[in-house]
Design a protein around this motif. Structure first.
Motif, PDB file in Angstrom:
ATOM      1  N   MET A 105     -13.481 -60.203   9.988  1.00  0.00           N
ATOM      2  CA  MET A 105     -12.483 -60.771  10.728  1.00  0.00           C
ATOM      3  C   MET A 105     -13.627 -62.187  10.927  1.00  0.00           C
ATOM      4  O   MET A 105     -13.795 -63.639  11.169  1.00  0.00           O
ATOM      5  N   ALA A 106     -15.024 -61.840  11.086  1.00  0.00           N
ATOM      6  CA  ALA A 106     -16.764 -62.554  12.062  1.00  0.00           C
ATOM      7  C   ALA A 106     -16.379 -63.402   9.848  1.00  0.00           C
ATOM      8  O   ALA A 106     -16.274 -64.780  10.027  1.00  0.00           O
ATOM      9  N   VAL A 107     -16.055 -62.599   8.929  1.00  0.00           N
ATOM     10  CA  VAL A 107     -16.673 -63.671   7.643  1.00  0.00           C
ATOM     11  C   VAL A 107     -15.113 -64.966   7.373  1.00  0.00           C
ATOM     12  O   VAL A 107     -15.804 -65.779   6.885  1.00  0.00           O
ATOM     13  N   TYR A 108     -14.157 -64.349   7.949  1.00  0.00           N
ATOM     14  CA  TYR A 108     -13.260 -65.381   7.897  1.00  0.00           C
ATOM     15  C   TYR A 108     -13.267 -66.748   8.396  1.00  0.00           C
ATOM     16  O   TYR A 108     -13.201 -67.152   8.264  1.00  0.00           O
ATOM     17  N   LEU A 109     -13.746 -66.409   9.862  1.00  0.00           N
ATOM     18  CA  LEU A 109     -13.776 -67.164  10.628  1.00  0.00           C
ATOM     19  C   LEU A 109     -15.150 -68.526  10.727  1.00  0.00           C
ATOM     20  O   LEU A 109     -15.066 -69.402  10.987  1.00  0.00           O
ATOM     21  N   LYS A 110     -16.252 -67.348  10.271  1.00  0.00           N
ATOM     22  CA  LYS A 110     -17.465 -67.602  10.066  1.00  0.00           C
ATOM     23  C   LYS A 110     -16.860 -68.908   8.563  1.00  0.00           C
ATOM     24  O   LYS A 110     -17.575 -70.179   8.588  1.00  0.00           O
ATOM     25  N   SER A 111     -15.594 -68.895   7.347  1.00  0.00           N
ATOM     26  CA  SER A 111     -15.343 -69.475   6.997  1.00  0.00           C
ATOM     27  C   SER A 111     -14.414 -71.135   6.837  1.00  0.00           C
ATOM     28  O   SER A 111     -14.332 -71.916   5.979  1.00  0.00           O
ATOM     29  N   LEU A 112     -14.220 -70.741   8.078  1.00  0.00           N
ATOM     30  CA  LEU A 112     -12.954 -72.147   8.737  1.00  0.00           C
ATOM     31  C   LEU A 112     -13.813 -73.986   8.173  1.00  0.00           C
ATOM     32  O   LEU A 112     -14.895 -73.600   9.078  1.00  0.00           O
ATOM     33  N   ALA A 113     -12.845 -74.217   7.493  1.00  0.00           N
ATOM     34  CA  ALA A 113     -13.639 -75.464   7.365  1.00  0.00           C
ATOM     35  C   ALA A 113     -13.831 -76.141   8.419  1.00  0.00           C
ATOM     36  O   ALA A 113     -13.026 -76.190   9.435  1.00  0.00           O
ATOM     37  N   PRO A 114     -14.881 -77.240   8.860  1.00  0.00           N
ATOM     38  CA  PRO A 114     -15.709 -77.695  10.193  1.00  0.00           C
ATOM     39  C   PRO A 114     -14.237 -79.288  10.168  1.00  0.00           C
ATOM     40  O   PRO A 114     -14.522 -79.775   8.722  1.00  0.00           O
TER      41      PRO A 114
END
Length: 416
Positions: free
Chosen positions: A279-288
């Motif tokens: 989940m952390a990996v996915y959340l960190k990848s969210l495009a700014p």
């Protein structure tokens, strides 16, 4: 808060599938499915909504205040008369996947079927098996109390056309297995977008604004944007700090309070380290989506007398835990200097913490959390506004000043 519909138990149809899970193989296989279902149920945080305080788990009855009136969550224990005891696995999957109840009634979307539609059939069947294994509770469901015209279910047809896209999660072949697992949990069972996406007057949210943050209706907390460097964008966070925040409730970058603390307590602390990291990996990848540079300190906008009053209150009441320089003593006492949750455009959470205080959730990895006392009885509106203003602009923080009337509006909402 979005809408939710109470599942209605209809009489068992002749020839319909058996509602009770039947093990196709050894008893151990059935036990494994139930155990898996319990884990997935935790990931979906079902117990939080479907359990009223001091009542039996999953027996429903909990009121959910919405801008349109009160909804009452349903009994989802396997009681034949008042719960879902007569539901089949097909009925349950239909509800999860399409947002349609066993009797064909459209569900109100406070039941997050717009997210749960992404859950696979295998996982839906496991959750069903688990729910069928819990003790049945005979507790009739309360009818909803919605104002006209929101009590007219035919309006949900329009809502679904605008805001509901049916379909199980499809892995992105360009991403890793870990990333896809995280996306499945965040977008599906975790239904994180329900809070972290602004809701409009119709109780819907735009997919294009997903995870951009918004007020949680009727809870008066602001769920920060997960895509903005000005709020809770996680792009520059180490993975460990994200996983700690999700699973433990505290990290060196911040602490969860309010509704998110409940999510960690009821759900995320029980997930495996591998799933939380995914989940952390996915959340960190969210495009700014906020590409503007961070603003500089707004201290120049504050009257010197207000700044000094805020500094004095901070020194007397706050510095012992959060330190004179605002760097705190993490992870137990979070930093305020450079803390994006302090400097968000909305000051709601900062004001609420000063007025209400609060505790991080007690979790397996943090069983005795430190808390913050409430100051609503010590600080009047002017003093509370001064100290919140101070922490939002001191130490180079780029927040904006807070006015006493903003404090007063939230104070009115505090329980007496």
């Amino acid at each position: 808060m979005r809408f939710m519909q109470r599942p209605v138990s209809a009489p068992q149809q002749a020839g319909s599938p058996s509602a009770k899970p039947v093990a196709a193989g050894p008893a151990g296989a059935a036990t494994q499915i139930i155990t898996k279902g319990e884990y997935l149920d935790r990931a979906g945080d079902c117990v939080a909504c479907h359990t009223e305080p001091n009542e039996k788990p999953f027996s429903g009855g909990r009121p959910m205040a919405t801008p349109f009136g009160n909804l009452y969550v349903p009994n989802i224990t396997p009681d034949d008369e008042t719960g879902i005891g007569r539901w089949s696995a097909d009925d349950f999957y239909k509800m999860m996947h399409t947002g349609v109840s066993r009797d064909g009634t459209l569900l109100y979307p406070a039941m997050p079927f717009a997210s749960y539609t992404k859950v696979t059939r295998e996982d839906s069947d496991a959750i069903y098996a688990y729910l069928m294994s819990v003790p049945p509770v005979k507790r009739p469901n309360r009818p909803h109390e919605l104002r006209f015209p929101f009590n007219k279910r035919e309006l949900l047809i329009g809502w679904r056309t605008l805001y509901f896209k049916e379909g199980e999660y499809q892995p992105d072949p360009k991403q890793t297995v870990q990333w896809n697992r995280g996306a499945y949990l965040v977008e599906g069972l975790g239904h994180c977008a329900m809070c972290h996406t602004a809701i409009n007057a119709l109780g819907g949210s735009s997919e294009s604004k997903e995870f951009e943050g918004g007020m949680i209706p009727n809870q008066n907390w602001y769920a920060p944007s997960l895509t903005s460097n000005r709020e809770a964008g996680l792009g520059n966070w180490p993975i460990k700090d994200i996983t700690d925040l999700l699973q433990v409730g505290i990290s060196h970058r911040g602490t969860v309070y309010g509704p998110m603390a409940e999510v960690v307590y009821n759900s995320l602390q029980y997930l495996t380290d591998a799933d939380v990291e995914a989940m952390a990996v996915y959340l960190k990848s969210l495009a700014p989506r906020d590409t503007e540079p961070l603003p500089t300190s707004q201290a120049r906008l504050v009257q010197p007398a207000v700044m000094e009053q805020g500094r004095q209150i901070y020194t007397q009441q706050c510095a012992m835990c959060h330190a004179d320089d605002g760097k705190g003593h993490p992870p137990s006492f979070p930093p305020l200097a450079g803390n994006q949750s302090i400097t968000m455009a909305s000051p709601v959470n900062s004001i609420r913490m000063v007025l209400n205080g609060g505790y991080a959730p007690g979790t397996a990895k943090n069983p005795r959390p430190y808390g913050m006392p409430p100051f609503s009885q010590i600080l009047d509106d002017q003093k509370a506004a001064a100290v919140v203003t101070y922490i939002r602009v001191a130490w180079g923080n780029a927040g904006t000043p807070v006015a006493p009337n903003q404090v007063n509006e939230l104070r009115k909402l505090l329980p007496e």
